[in-house]
Write a protein that holds these residues in place. Sequence first.
Motif, PDB file in Angstrom:
ATOM      1  N   UNK A 355     -11.082  -1.647 -12.038  1.00  0.00           N
ATOM      2  CA  UNK A 355     -11.481  -0.261 -11.866  1.00  0.00           C
ATOM      3  C   UNK A 355     -11.131   0.184 -10.454  1.00  0.00           C
ATOM      4  N   UNK A 356     -11.097   1.490 -10.252  1.00  0.00           N
ATOM      5  CA  UNK A 356     -10.706   2.073  -8.963  1.00  0.00           C
ATOM      6  C   UNK A 356     -11.720   3.134  -8.554  1.00  0.00           C
ATOM      7  N   UNK A 357     -12.207   3.090  -7.313  1.00  0.00           N
ATOM      8  CA  UNK A 357     -13.148   4.126  -6.894  1.00  0.00           C
ATOM      9  C   UNK A 357     -12.450   5.460  -6.625  1.00  0.00           C
ATOM     10  N   UNK A 358     -13.077   6.524  -7.087  1.00  0.00           N
ATOM     11  CA  UNK A 358     -12.708   7.908  -6.759  1.00  0.00           C
ATOM     12  C   UNK A 358     -11.431   8.394  -7.445  1.00  0.00           C
ATOM     13  N   UNK A 359     -10.304   7.723  -7.260  1.00  0.00           N
ATOM     14  CA  UNK A 359      -9.036   8.231  -7.793  1.00  0.00           C
ATOM     15  C   UNK A 359      -8.709   7.569  -9.134  1.00  0.00           C
ATOM     16  N   UNK A 360      -7.739   8.157  -9.843  1.00  0.00           N
ATOM     17  CA  UNK A 360      -7.284   7.595 -11.107  1.00  0.00           C
ATOM     18  C   UNK A 360      -6.274   6.476 -10.863  1.00  0.00           C
ATOM     19  N   UNK A 361      -6.218   5.547 -11.796  1.00  0.00           N
ATOM     20  CA  UNK A 361      -5.188   4.512 -11.756  1.00  0.00           C
ATOM     21  C   UNK A 361      -3.901   5.106 -12.334  1.00  0.00           C
ATOM     22  N   UNK A 362      -2.891   5.205 -11.499  1.00  0.00           N
ATOM     23  CA  UNK A 362      -1.607   5.780 -11.921  1.00  0.00           C
ATOM     24  C   UNK A 362      -0.474   4.850 -11.493  1.00  0.00           C
ATOM     25  N   UNK A 363       0.574   4.803 -12.292  1.00  0.00           N
ATOM     26  CA  UNK A 363       1.682   3.875 -12.041  1.00  0.00           C
ATOM     27  C   UNK A 363       2.444   4.205 -10.765  1.00  0.00           C
ATOM     28  N   UNK A 364       2.213   5.395 -10.214  1.00  0.00           N
ATOM     29  CA  UNK A 364       2.893   5.750  -8.963  1.00  0.00           C
ATOM     30  C   UNK A 364       2.384   4.921  -7.793  1.00  0.00           C
ATOM     31  N   UNK A 365       1.168   4.369  -7.907  1.00  0.00           N
ATOM     32  CA  UNK A 365       0.636   3.573  -6.795  1.00  0.00           C
ATOM     33  C   UNK A 365       0.222   2.159  -7.175  1.00  0.00           C
ATOM     34  N   UNK A 366       0.041   1.877  -8.475  1.00  0.00           N
ATOM     35  CA  UNK A 366      -0.288   0.516  -8.896  1.00  0.00           C
ATOM     36  C   UNK A 366       0.425   0.215 -10.211  1.00  0.00           C
ATOM     37  N   UNK A 367       1.167  -0.903 -10.246  1.00  0.00           N
ATOM     38  CA  UNK A 367       1.904  -1.234 -11.453  1.00  0.00           C
ATOM     39  C   UNK A 367       2.357  -2.689 -11.431  1.00  0.00           C
ATOM     40  N   UNK A 368       2.809  -3.161 -12.592  1.00  0.00           N
ATOM     41  CA  UNK A 368       3.367  -4.509 -12.706  1.00  0.00           C
ATOM     42  C   UNK A 368       4.851  -4.457 -13.045  1.00  0.00           C
ATOM     43  N   UNK A 369       5.462  -3.295 -12.877  1.00  0.00           N
ATOM     44  CA  UNK A 369       6.865  -3.132 -13.275  1.00  0.00           C
ATOM     45  C   UNK A 369       7.842  -3.226 -12.109  1.00  0.00           C
ATOM     46  N   UNK A 370       7.438  -2.796 -10.929  1.00  0.00           N
ATOM     47  CA  UNK A 370       8.372  -2.784  -9.801  1.00  0.00           C
ATOM     48  C   UNK A 370       8.738  -4.196  -9.338  1.00  0.00           C
ATOM     49  N   UNK A 371       7.804  -5.127  -9.467  1.00  0.00           N
ATOM     50  CA  UNK A 371       8.062  -6.539  -9.170  1.00  0.00           C
ATOM     51  C   UNK A 371       7.375  -7.355 -10.253  1.00  0.00           C
ATOM     52  N   UNK A 372       8.046  -7.574 -11.388  1.00  0.00           N
ATOM     53  CA  UNK A 372       7.413  -8.259 -12.525  1.00  0.00           C
ATOM     54  C   UNK A 372       6.762  -9.582 -12.112  1.00  0.00           C
ATOM     55  N   UNK A 373       5.599  -9.829 -12.714  1.00  0.00           N
ATOM     56  CA  UNK A 373       4.833 -11.008 -12.362  1.00  0.00           C
ATOM     57  C   UNK A 373       3.927 -10.802 -11.178  1.00  0.00           C
ATOM     58  N   UNK A 374       3.879  -9.572 -10.666  1.00  0.00           N
ATOM     59  CA  UNK A 374       3.025  -9.219  -9.537  1.00  0.00           C
ATOM     60  C   UNK A 374       2.373  -7.864  -9.808  1.00  0.00           C
ATOM     61  N   UNK A 375       1.224  -7.667  -9.199  1.00  0.00           N
ATOM     62  CA  UNK A 375       0.633  -6.337  -9.166  1.00  0.00           C
ATOM     63  C   UNK A 375       1.016  -5.712  -7.837  1.00  0.00           C
ATOM     64  N   UNK A 376       1.832  -4.668  -7.906  1.00  0.00           N
ATOM     65  CA  UNK A 376       2.241  -3.980  -6.684  1.00  0.00           C
ATOM     66  C   UNK A 376       1.302  -2.802  -6.434  1.00  0.00           C
ATOM     67  N   UNK A 377       0.724  -2.794  -5.246  1.00  0.00           N
ATOM     68  CA  UNK A 377      -0.166  -1.710  -4.847  1.00  0.00           C
ATOM     69  C   UNK A 377       0.435  -1.013  -3.633  1.00  0.00           C
ATOM     70  N   UNK A 378       0.742   0.253  -3.799  1.00  0.00           N
ATOM     71  CA  UNK A 378       1.279   1.054  -2.701  1.00  0.00           C
ATOM     72  C   UNK A 378       0.126   1.529  -1.818  1.00  0.00           C
ATOM     73  N   UNK A 379       0.261   1.317  -0.514  1.00  0.00           N
ATOM     74  CA  UNK A 379      -0.802   1.666   0.403  1.00  0.00           C
ATOM     75  C   UNK A 379      -1.101   3.152   0.416  1.00  0.00           C
ATOM     76  N   UNK A 380      -2.378   3.473   0.598  1.00  0.00           N
ATOM     77  CA  UNK A 380      -2.798   4.879   0.638  1.00  0.00           C
ATOM     78  C   UNK A 380      -3.900   5.034   1.684  1.00  0.00           C
ATOM     79  N   UNK A 381      -4.922   5.831   1.381  1.00  0.00           N
ATOM     80  CA  UNK A 381      -5.971   6.136   2.356  1.00  0.00           C
ATOM     81  C   UNK A 381      -6.700   4.876   2.831  1.00  0.00           C
ATOM     82  N   UNK A 382      -7.390   5.023   3.960  1.00  0.00           N
ATOM     83  CA  UNK A 382      -8.239   3.939   4.434  1.00  0.00           C
ATOM     84  C   UNK A 382      -9.371   3.712   3.435  1.00  0.00           C
ATOM     85  N   UNK A 383     -10.034   2.579   3.555  1.00  0.00           N
ATOM     86  CA  UNK A 383     -11.125   2.269   2.634  1.00  0.00           C
ATOM     87  C   UNK A 383     -12.350   3.143   2.860  1.00  0.00           C
TER      88      UNK A 383
END
Length: 549
Positions: A355-383
Amino acid sequence: MIQNPIIPGMAPDPSIIRVGDVYYLATSTFHWNPAIQIFQSTDLANWTLIDYVLKKGEVDLRGTNTPAGIWAPHLSYDKESKKYWLAYSHMVNMAGREFNSDSYAMSADSIHGPWSESIYLTSIGFDPAIYHDDDGKKYVAILEWETREGYQAPGHIVIAEVNLAKGGIIGKWHRINHGFTTRGCAEAPQIYKRKAYYYLVIAAGGTGYAHGVEIGRSKNIFGPYTPHPSGEPIITSSPRHLFSLGDPDAGRFDRYNPESIMQKAGHASLVETPNGEWYMPHLMSRPLENTLLNPLGRETSIQKMTWTADDWLEMKDGSNLAKMTTEAITNHEILAPINHDVFDSFNASYHLRFMTPYRNQESTWVNTTENPGHLRIHGADSLFSQMNPAIMATRATAFDYSVETRVVFQPDHYSETAGLGLYYDSNNWIYLHVTYSEEKNVPVLTLLQAKHGKRIESPYLRITIPTGEVSLKIIYENGQAGFLYRLFDEEEWMRLGHKIDVSYLSDEGVNGEPGEIGGFTGLFNFIGSVDAHQRDSYADFSYYKVESK
């Protein structure tokens, strides 16, 4: 016997239905997305998360203050149309005790959806529940929130006929007498019908240690409702008599029951098995030993119920004290216990538990397609952000566990980070992470903490990570957290710094006023990334593992 809690970790405000031989249960999710968890069971003892309801951007939870967001979903099933219905409240403001909340209903032909567009019901209060009467009429019961001084706090239960086809209330709201609660803080009304009576089940006593389930009955859906003959809750963790009408809500720490593992039992719903037995799932909490702090938040438990000769509902054992075990369904095999640990190697997708706080889970920032076998998370706001933090988290479900991951991260600025942590909300978390050292011109591992909104750095904890690849582990033991790392899998784990007291990451430990509970959600474990630089960095996580001791 069924062992409680049946759903450990954040699973409050359970609403249960049975369709055929399958039970479904919905719970609140507050500032977390996807919103409204749906669990499934065939034995009432073992529950599997199977889906979420609000998972396609139907609500915007960015900027949500703790503990607002999505409250008290209510599941129902219309046998006539064979549709699933879900009602919920979106709490958008709690300042000034105004509690501005809009309530909606949705329907679907399958528990998995697709769900209809939200139908507006009301903004009178929160905790709506739909009742489908035998004559085809539909009703909504809800708490009417009171803000005026000198009036019944926090309000009254009201019931009205509702148009589920077009939305809106038919006629007027009928205010229900409060003669069947002495604990006050009536909320979460739900209507059931058996024989000649309508039964109104409510949560009472506030959301803290005095919480309980109360019941009244009437031959008219609009009342008046006669209280249970005992004059007390039918389920509670604190059975000692309490008269607190007019108390708007409080933690009621004085009502802690030292003789019970289970605390805060209340906010329940009712279901009948195919063979005519009755059960009541309800929320509960388990505090850390020798404290009143509940890091796992409000969990779901269940009690077996029975009807008396004069048609009143009570616990099967004849008491009203909620127990950590209850009788299983007669002649019904209990399946092997579900393991609530998590392991994900991110092959093609990621675990439903994330689950993700506040924002929606979208493939633009979290996905398993850009580097298969990994969860790629694109950095965004501070915690600290309530808008767009890049966090993927799972509910903590035990007091003694470890969470670990392996991350590859190549930061080039001190505002770029990636790592592993423990999280309650934007003001309360701790973060073991890789970042960039300008002094060493290399990635380093360090620790950052937020406590009641205050930033706490660890300037003397700086471990060089030459390749930007490292395994991270946090060991959580009864409110204490230890932090470990290793560069290569064959190496021993190395400790980073000393253990830290993180018991404040709990419902009572976050930002609450004296005597109040600061949150309702509970502790999460997370992996995530921050980029307050150019928004061009990302982290690749090769696995995520949570293992209870």
